[in-house]
Every structure is written in C-alpha cells, then in structure tokens.
Design an enzyme around this catalytic site. Sequence first.
Site, mmCIF file in Angstrom:
data_model
loop_
_atom_site.group_PDB
_atom_site.id
_atom_site.type_symbol
_atom_site.label_atom_id
_atom_site.label_comp_id
_atom_site.label_asym_id
_atom_site.label_seq_id
_atom_site.Cartn_x
_atom_site.Cartn_y
_atom_site.Cartn_z
ATOM 1 N N ASN A 1 -6.903 -10.661 -16.874
ATOM 2 C CA ASN A 1 -8.145 -10.716 -16.109
ATOM 3 C C ASN A 1 -9.391 -10.863 -16.979
ATOM 4 O OD1 ASN A 1 -8.166 -8.136 -17.178
ATOM 5 N ND2 ASN A 1 -7.945 -7.090 -15.211
ATOM 6 N N ARG B 1 -15.586 0.745 -19.941
ATOM 7 C CA ARG B 1 -15.167 2.043 -19.415
ATOM 8 C C ARG B 1 -16.384 2.940 -19.278
ATOM 9 N NH1 ARG B 1 -11.544 -0.482 -18.067
ATOM 10 N NH2 ARG B 1 -9.303 -0.139 -18.342
ATOM 11 N N GLN C 1 -12.543 7.933 -11.962
ATOM 12 C CA GLN C 1 -12.374 6.931 -10.913
ATOM 13 C C GLN C 1 -11.253 7.352 -9.976
ATOM 14 O OE1 GLN C 1 -13.833 2.920 -13.332
ATOM 15 N NE2 GLN C 1 -11.875 2.908 -12.306
ATOM 16 N N HIS D 1 -14.858 -0.389 -9.146
ATOM 17 C CA HIS D 1 -14.192 -1.115 -10.236
ATOM 18 C C HIS D 1 -13.481 -2.348 -9.673
ATOM 19 C CE1 HIS D 1 -11.761 -0.621 -14.241
ATOM 20 N NE2 HIS D 1 -12.278 -1.828 -14.082
#
Length: 490
Positions: free
Chosen positions: A258, A396, A425, A444
């Site tokens: 990704n 992050r 998260q 996210h």
Amino acid sequence: MTLASRELWVWDRKKAGGDMIERNRCFRKVLKGKFDVQQKGAAAWQRLGRFVYFVSGKAFPSRVLNLGVFVGGSQRRLHLSDCHSLLSVFPSSEFTTIPHKPPAMAMAMAMKRAAATAVRAISSANSGSILTRQLHASAEKKKIVGVFYKAHEYAEMNPNFVGCAENALGIRNWLESQGHEYIVTDDKEGPDCELEKHISDMHVLITTPFHPAYVTAERIKKAKNLQLLLTAGIGSDHVDLQAAAAAGLTVAEVTGSNVVSVAEDELMRILILVRNFLPGHHQVITGDWNVAGIAYRAYDLEGKTVGTVGCGRIGRLLLQRLKPFGCNLLYHDRIKMDPELENQIGAKFEEDLDKMLPKCDIIVINMPLTEKTKGMFDKERIAKLKKGVLIVNNARGAIMDTQAVVDGCSSGHIGGYSGDVWYPQPAPKDHPWRYMPNQAMTPHISGTTIDAQLRYAAGVKDMLENYFKGEDFPAQHYIVKEGELASQYR
C-alpha cells in the site's frame, strides 16, 4: 564432507519439555573447538539429563529449533517445526547422557561424538527433502485467526472490499477447502475478547495496521502453538517484536502493498493543509460564505520547502509526486538515496535531522515506530520547528507526543496537523486530537484503499501458501526471522 567451521549447542530436551522459558535456560553453547560450556543459570547443571546435540552456525532459544552445518565454507540449514522432530534426524541411540558436573574430558568427547553424529545424519539426508524444510514447515492442519475491522452494511457494497472482517481477505473458502480452521473477528481488546479465546491454540495470526491486534509479550507467552504473525499491510509495531524474536516466531508483512496508496494520501493532506481547505468545506456544510476566513492563510505549494523524515518506499514515492509542484525537497533517512535517483527526484539529503526540520514549511513523517522513534516529536523538538509549520503523519501516532501536538496546534506554532494514525487505535472518543484546532485528521484509512486491499490480501495468501509448503517468503517481507529483527526495527 568436512566441517569448515563449527558451533555446538546443546539443549536439555528431557528437562525443558514444552516450556519456553525453561527451555531457554537449558541452552548451552560450546565454542569452536574449545568445548567450553557457558551456563545461563545458577542451577543449570541440576536440570541436565539426556541431551539433544546439534551443529549450528546460528542457533537461538525458541519454540522452533534451527539445525545446520557449515559445509565447505558455506552454511546449510535444516529448519524443524517441532523440537521432537530432531528424533527423526538423530536416533535416540545416538543421544549422550552426561552426568552431573561432568569432567572436562568427558564433556569434550561427548561433544565430538555429537558433532560427528550430526554431520553423518545431515550428509546422508537427501538434499531435496529434509535440508529444504523451513522454519515453519509442517504438514498438519492449522488454526488461523484474522483480526480486521467490521464493515457492517458496507461489506456488501463492493465485491472487492476484502479487508473487512466480513470478507476476511477473500481467503476463507481457500483455507477451509484445505482443512484449515479460519476464525475472524474484530473483537481484540480485553481479557474476555474473542481473540483471547483463540490465543492458546492458534498457529497463525493475521491482523492489519488499521485495526491492529496488539500482540504483547504476555499474549505471546500464552500462544503455545503460535508460529507466524502476518500483517495485512505495512507496519508491524503492534507486535512486541523483541518478544516475538525471543520466542522464535516469524513476523512478516506485505511490503510494498500500500505504499502508493499512502504516498497519494500524504500528497492530498499536504494540499488540504496548504490551501486551508477544511474551513471552506465546513462553510459549505453550515451554510456560511466567508472567503476571508479561508484565504487569510491559504498558500501555494510551489516554492515551499518540504522535508520527509524517513525516506523508504513511501517517502521516495511522495518526493517523486511532489517534484512537479516545484518544491524544495529535503529528506532525512538512515540510508542515503542512490545518487542517480536522488538527482532524478531533485531531493537533498539531510544527515542531521535537527538541522533539517527548522528549514521546512511542511514536514512529513515516514518512519516506522520503534523504541528510538517513539515520542520523537516531543515538546522540545516541536518548539524548534518553523512557526506555522504544517505536519503530515501517516506513519504512526506514537511517534508524536500527543499533548505536544495539541499544544502546538492550539498556540499556532503548528499551523496544521493532518494524518490518519493515532495511539491507541481505534482512537477513543475523548482523544485530544479530535478536538484540537487546525487539524485535518481521519481514521486510519490511507493504506486500505480497495486497490491496496486487493494487493495485501493477495500478499497474505501468497505467504500462507509458502508457509503451508515450508518455503521462505520474499526476503523484504520479513520483520522477524530466526530470532533477528529487520534492520529498520533494530
């Protein structure tokens, strides 16, 4: 066959049994040719009974053992998925019993006999069979657990939406047709969650950075059958990597799956902040029309200095996409870019991070979360940045000091902060980044576009196929292998 080099290790198979901690204490290393035993515990010798001996260029205390020899100056390794498999290589008649506190001569003779046995066993093995077995090779059916975010009504809206719990990477039928058990859940937190019910007997855990299952040392200790941790995407900081390495687990991710998605998202966020887009969008929703309220701090991207902190695959792609905008491009990384590529992109390497940062109008975070980078952008470092700096962080959340970012945005020292990563998260409803001014935060999402999902789902399937066959993964996918961490996490 001759041994060009030799390291002997011994393990107390009888006493250590299946307990990993006890097994670690029962390892002994015998140095090259000296046959000196290095003890790792005060009562170590009292635990010694029947030994398993093996020759190894590199061994580590773990649930999975590593057997190998140096042959003609090059190392060949035999990986075994279960310590008891050593019996298939070394007949029990070849094991040596050593008495409590054995004399040095007896120890030396025993070690030599063991080394000879190992060499004979390996030299007689067929190179096309046992010598090609891998760290995680096993013919048994596996229990695989996947932890993904719930999509609810959206799960059926796109047949390629494979990254959610309902569609489970699109690999359920394939896994179950081979007799494997596949458990999928989004419930990952707390002692009574669904994930906890399966930790003790799962062989493989698949999770994503977008809804991560935090794999702590405590969970690793409970996971007696666990062999493989797969990240569907990029970034394995949700795993206690040191604990995973000590336990002999393999940790891998779908490197590159990704990177385009994240780099494009970073470019979008830069433009959103530079052009002060969000206030204008909010005006439309609320029925307002106040051009001045947007234009007073809307700028062109051309001519601005953009610095990326970390310049791996995503950082390089971002710089390539920024080049047509006519920006002054800087980058800081532990590895300098190839000069030809650096010239092509038009980026300048900055060896000293703290000298680069004050030069930047826009800072983009593109580094992994490690012990070294955790909290790297604290109050002191942020204070040294250019007033009104724009920050994009899709790396992050924990790289930033949460409160320092809030204070910077509230005072205006940070002119805008955008990203899709939080700590923890999912972000709790009272997370302060939700309510600070000058922010363009989202959940996210940058690396879980439909295109990215298809890529990392295919990558996970490929690695599972390799795992079932006992074959290695592509080298770039490994985060922990044979007790060693990938260089970016060291």
